[in-house]
Scaffold this motif. Structure first.
Motif, PDB file in Angstrom:
ATOM      1  N   TYR A  51       0.836  -1.200   0.000  1.00 36.03           N
ATOM      2  CA  TYR A  51       0.000   0.000   0.000  1.00 36.03           C
ATOM      3  C   TYR A  51       0.873   1.254   0.000  1.00 36.03           C
ATOM      4  CZ  TYR A  51      -4.656  -1.922   0.223  1.00 36.03           C
ATOM      5  OH  TYR A  51      -5.834  -2.520  -0.108  1.00 36.03           O
ATOM      6  N   ARG A  52       2.018   1.195   0.650  1.00 41.48           N
ATOM      7  CA  ARG A  52       2.950   2.328   0.594  1.00 41.48           C
ATOM      8  C   ARG A  52       3.538   2.476  -0.804  1.00 41.48           C
ATOM      9  NH1 ARG A  52       5.254   0.244   5.940  1.00 41.48           N
ATOM     10  NH2 ARG A  52       3.669   1.022   7.369  1.00 41.48           N
ATOM     11  N   VAL A  53       3.802   1.344  -1.466  1.00 42.64           N
ATOM     12  CA  VAL A  53       4.294   1.394  -2.853  1.00 42.64           C
ATOM     13  C   VAL A  53       3.217   1.989  -3.756  1.00 42.64           C
ATOM     14  CG1 VAL A  53       4.972  -0.036  -4.822  1.00 42.64           C
ATOM     15  CG2 VAL A  53       5.949  -0.485  -2.585  1.00 42.64           C
ATOM     16  N   MET A  54       1.966   1.558  -3.579  1.00 47.17           N
ATOM     17  CA  MET A  54       0.883   2.121  -4.394  1.00 47.17           C
ATOM     18  C   MET A  54       0.705   3.610  -4.127  1.00 47.17           C
ATOM     19  SD  MET A  54      -2.046  -0.846  -4.583  1.00 47.17           S
ATOM     20  CE  MET A  54      -2.314  -0.955  -2.835  1.00 47.17           C
ATOM     21  N   SER A  55       0.862   4.023  -2.862  1.00 49.00           N
ATOM     22  CA  SER A  55       0.738   5.452  -2.585  1.00 49.00           C
ATOM     23  C   SER A  55       1.892   6.237  -3.200  1.00 49.00           C
ATOM     24  CB  SER A  55       0.660   5.698  -1.078  1.00 49.00           C
ATOM     25  OG  SER A  55       1.897   5.454  -0.457  1.00 49.00           O
ATOM     26  N   PHE A  56       3.081   5.640  -3.235  1.00 51.36           N
ATOM     27  CA  PHE A  56       4.206   6.307  -3.893  1.00 51.36           C
ATOM     28  C   PHE A  56       3.901   6.533  -5.371  1.00 51.36           C
ATOM     29  CE2 PHE A  56       8.014   5.746  -6.538  1.00 51.36           C
ATOM     30  CZ  PHE A  56       8.746   6.848  -6.132  1.00 51.36           C
ATOM     31  N   TRP A  57       3.441   5.485  -6.063  1.00 46.91           N
ATOM     32  CA  TRP A  57       3.218   5.623  -7.497  1.00 46.91           C
ATOM     33  C   TRP A  57       2.022   6.515  -7.820  1.00 46.91           C
ATOM     34  CZ3 TRP A  57       6.866   5.227 -10.662  1.00 46.91           C
ATOM     35  CH2 TRP A  57       7.897   4.331 -10.453  1.00 46.91           C
ATOM     36  N   THR A  58       0.960   6.450  -7.010  1.00 52.18           N
ATOM     37  CA  THR A  58      -0.150   7.369  -7.260  1.00 52.18           C
ATOM     38  C   THR A  58       0.273   8.806  -6.958  1.00 52.18           C
ATOM     39  OG1 THR A  58      -1.045   6.880  -5.065  1.00 52.18           O
ATOM     40  CG2 THR A  58      -1.985   5.680  -6.933  1.00 52.18           C
ATOM     41  N   ALA A  79       0.131  11.836  -9.523  1.00 52.45           N
ATOM     42  CA  ALA A  79      -0.527  13.084  -9.153  1.00 52.45           C
ATOM     43  C   ALA A  79       0.359  14.278  -9.462  1.00 52.45           C
ATOM     44  CB  ALA A  79      -0.889  13.058  -7.669  1.00 52.45           C
ATOM     45  N   ILE A  80       1.641  14.173  -9.162  1.00 53.17           N
ATOM     46  CA  ILE A  80       2.566  15.266  -9.468  1.00 53.17           C
ATOM     47  C   ILE A  80       2.662  15.479 -10.972  1.00 53.17           C
ATOM     48  CG2 ILE A  80       5.003  15.932  -9.377  1.00 53.17           C
ATOM     49  CD1 ILE A  80       5.074  14.532  -6.608  1.00 53.17           C
ATOM     50  N   LEU A  81       2.732  14.397 -11.731  1.00 53.96           N
ATOM     51  CA  LEU A  81       2.805  14.529 -13.186  1.00 53.96           C
ATOM     52  C   LEU A  81       1.524  15.124 -13.764  1.00 53.96           C
ATOM     53  CD1 LEU A  81       4.636  11.209 -14.096  1.00 53.96           C
ATOM     54  CD2 LEU A  81       5.560  13.524 -14.138  1.00 53.96           C
ATOM     55  N   PHE A  82       0.366  14.737 -13.203  1.00 54.50           N
ATOM     56  CA  PHE A  82      -0.886  15.343 -13.658  1.00 54.50           C
ATOM     57  C   PHE A  82      -0.910  16.825 -13.328  1.00 54.50           C
ATOM     58  CE2 PHE A  82      -2.998  10.993 -13.406  1.00 54.50           C
ATOM     59  CZ  PHE A  82      -3.063  10.862 -14.781  1.00 54.50           C
ATOM     60  N   MET A  83      -0.376  17.203 -12.166  1.00 56.23           N
ATOM     61  CA  MET A  83      -0.334  18.613 -11.791  1.00 56.23           C
ATOM     62  C   MET A  83       0.563  19.395 -12.738  1.00 56.23           C
ATOM     63  SD  MET A  83      -1.744  20.565  -9.595  1.00 56.23           S
ATOM     64  CE  MET A  83      -2.049  20.025  -7.946  1.00 56.23           C
ATOM     65  N   ILE A  84       1.705  18.835 -13.097  1.00 56.26           N
ATOM     66  CA  ILE A  84       2.605  19.489 -14.045  1.00 56.26           C
ATOM     67  C   ILE A  84       1.947  19.625 -15.411  1.00 56.26           C
ATOM     68  CG2 ILE A  84       4.777  19.185 -15.313  1.00 56.26           C
ATOM     69  CD1 ILE A  84       5.910  17.908 -12.766  1.00 56.26           C
ATOM     70  N   GLY A  85       1.141  18.636 -15.790  1.00 56.58           N
ATOM     71  CA  GLY A  85       0.476  18.649 -17.091  1.00 56.58           C
ATOM     72  C   GLY A  85      -0.828  19.425 -17.115  1.00 56.58           C
ATOM     73  N   MET A 108      -3.555  19.070 -15.465  1.00 60.81           N
ATOM     74  CA  MET A 108      -4.757  18.247 -15.310  1.00 60.81           C
ATOM     75  C   MET A 108      -5.108  18.250 -13.822  1.00 60.81           C
ATOM     76  SD  MET A 108      -3.666  15.151 -17.839  1.00 60.81           S
ATOM     77  CE  MET A 108      -5.238  14.337 -17.843  1.00 60.81           C
ATOM     78  N   HIS A 109      -5.588  19.392 -13.342  1.00 60.63           N
ATOM     79  CA  HIS A 109      -5.724  19.620 -11.907  1.00 60.63           C
ATOM     80  C   HIS A 109      -6.780  18.736 -11.254  1.00 60.63           C
ATOM     81  CE1 HIS A 109      -2.882  22.855 -12.101  1.00 60.63           C
ATOM     82  NE2 HIS A 109      -3.564  23.416 -13.089  1.00 60.63           N
ATOM     83  N   SER A 110      -7.913  18.502 -11.905  1.00 63.49           N
ATOM     84  CA  SER A 110      -8.935  17.664 -11.276  1.00 63.49           C
ATOM     85  C   SER A 110      -8.449  16.227 -11.121  1.00 63.49           C
ATOM     86  CB  SER A 110     -10.233  17.711 -12.078  1.00 63.49           C
ATOM     87  OG  SER A 110     -10.011  17.274 -13.398  1.00 63.49           O
ATOM     88  N   THR A 111      -7.731  15.728 -12.105  1.00 57.25           N
ATOM     89  CA  THR A 111      -7.174  14.378 -12.006  1.00 57.25           C
ATOM     90  C   THR A 111      -6.078  14.333 -10.950  1.00 57.25           C
ATOM     91  OG1 THR A 111      -7.601  14.144 -14.370  1.00 57.25           O
ATOM     92  CG2 THR A 111      -6.223  12.481 -13.347  1.00 57.25           C
ATOM     93  N   ALA A 112      -5.295  15.392 -10.859  1.00 61.54           N
ATOM     94  CA  ALA A 112      -4.231  15.449  -9.839  1.00 61.54           C
ATOM     95  C   ALA A 112      -4.830  15.426  -8.436  1.00 61.54           C
ATOM     96  CB  ALA A 112      -3.379  16.692 -10.037  1.00 61.54           C
ATOM     97  N   ILE A 113      -5.914  16.158  -8.227  1.00 61.53           N
ATOM     98  CA  ILE A 113      -6.556  16.167  -6.913  1.00 61.53           C
ATOM     99  C   ILE A 113      -7.108  14.789  -6.579  1.00 61.53           C
ATOM    100  CG2 ILE A 113      -8.537  17.083  -5.641  1.00 61.53           C
ATOM    101  CD1 ILE A 113      -8.007  19.753  -7.123  1.00 61.53           C
ATOM    102  N   LEU A 114      -7.706  14.121  -7.552  1.00 67.50           N
ATOM    103  CA  LEU A 114      -8.203  12.758  -7.345  1.00 67.50           C
ATOM    104  C   LEU A 114      -7.063  11.826  -6.943  1.00 67.50           C
ATOM    105  CD1 LEU A 114     -10.487  10.626  -7.597  1.00 67.50           C
ATOM    106  CD2 LEU A 114      -9.786  10.386  -9.978  1.00 67.50           C
ATOM    107  N   PHE A 115      -5.934  11.911  -7.632  1.00 68.75           N
ATOM    108  CA  PHE A 115      -4.809  11.035  -7.338  1.00 68.75           C
ATOM    109  C   PHE A 115      -4.142  11.391  -6.018  1.00 68.75           C
ATOM    110  CE2 PHE A 115      -5.421   9.124 -11.314  1.00 68.75           C
ATOM    111  CZ  PHE A 115      -4.620   7.994 -11.389  1.00 68.75           C
ATOM    112  N   PHE A 116      -4.121  12.674  -5.644  1.00 65.69           N
ATOM    113  CA  PHE A 116      -3.607  13.026  -4.323  1.00 65.69           C
ATOM    114  C   PHE A 116      -4.494  12.427  -3.230  1.00 65.69           C
ATOM    115  CE2 PHE A 116      -1.236  16.791  -6.161  1.00 65.69           C
ATOM    116  CZ  PHE A 116       0.017  16.298  -5.824  1.00 65.69           C
ATOM    117  N   GLY A 117      -5.802  12.412  -3.455  1.00 63.91           N
ATOM    118  CA  GLY A 117      -6.719  11.788  -2.503  1.00 63.91           C
ATOM    119  C   GLY A 117      -6.492  10.292  -2.385  1.00 63.91           C
ATOM    120  N   ILE A 118      -6.310   9.631  -3.525  1.00 60.02           N
ATOM    121  CA  ILE A 118      -6.036   8.193  -3.515  1.00 60.02           C
ATOM    122  C   ILE A 118      -4.702   7.920  -2.817  1.00 60.02           C
ATOM    123  CG2 ILE A 118      -5.542   6.202  -4.982  1.00 60.02           C
ATOM    124  CD1 ILE A 118      -7.511   7.400  -7.013  1.00 60.02           C
ATOM    125  N   THR A 119      -3.718   8.781  -3.059  1.00 61.20           N
ATOM    126  CA  THR A 119      -2.421   8.636  -2.399  1.00 61.20           C
ATOM    127  C   THR A 119      -2.565   8.716  -0.886  1.00 61.20           C
ATOM    128  OG1 THR A 119      -1.282   9.597  -4.293  1.00 61.20           O
ATOM    129  CG2 THR A 119      -0.113   9.636  -2.182  1.00 61.20           C
TER     130      THR A 119
END
Length: 81
Positions: A5-12, A16-22, A24-35
């Motif tokens: 679960y820590r590995v999955m949180s690392f990759w999500t 999330a950071i890559l979505f934020m750079i790109g 894609m803010h709504s997707t980044a927020i979703l992935f930060f929540g999943i993280t």
């Protein structure tokens, strides 16, 4: 199992950071929540069976949500420009 679960949180978190750079803010927020959820679950020290049940529920929700989005919300087309 909690380490996975820590590995999955690392990759999500990376996604999330890559979505934020790109921009894609709504997707980044979703992935930060999943993280955050994965990271919080990793410190609960549950049994391996419970971790698998939680992951199965997560996958079920993801597939239902993705199917709903792909069927009713997404506009088909190439690029959308």
């Amino acid at each position: 199992m909690e380490r996975m679960y820590r590995v999955m949180s690392f990759w999500t978190g990376i996604f999330a950071i890559l979505f934020m750079i790109g921009d894609m803010h709504s997707t980044a927020i979703l992935f930060f929540g999943i993280t955050g959820a994965f990271l919080a679950l990793s410190y609960l020290n549950l049994s391996e069976r419970m971790y698998l049940y939680i992951f199965g529920a997560f996958l079920t929700l993801f597939f239902v949500g993705f199917t709903y989005y792909a069927t009713f919300i997404m506009v088909p087309g190439i690029g959308g420009h």
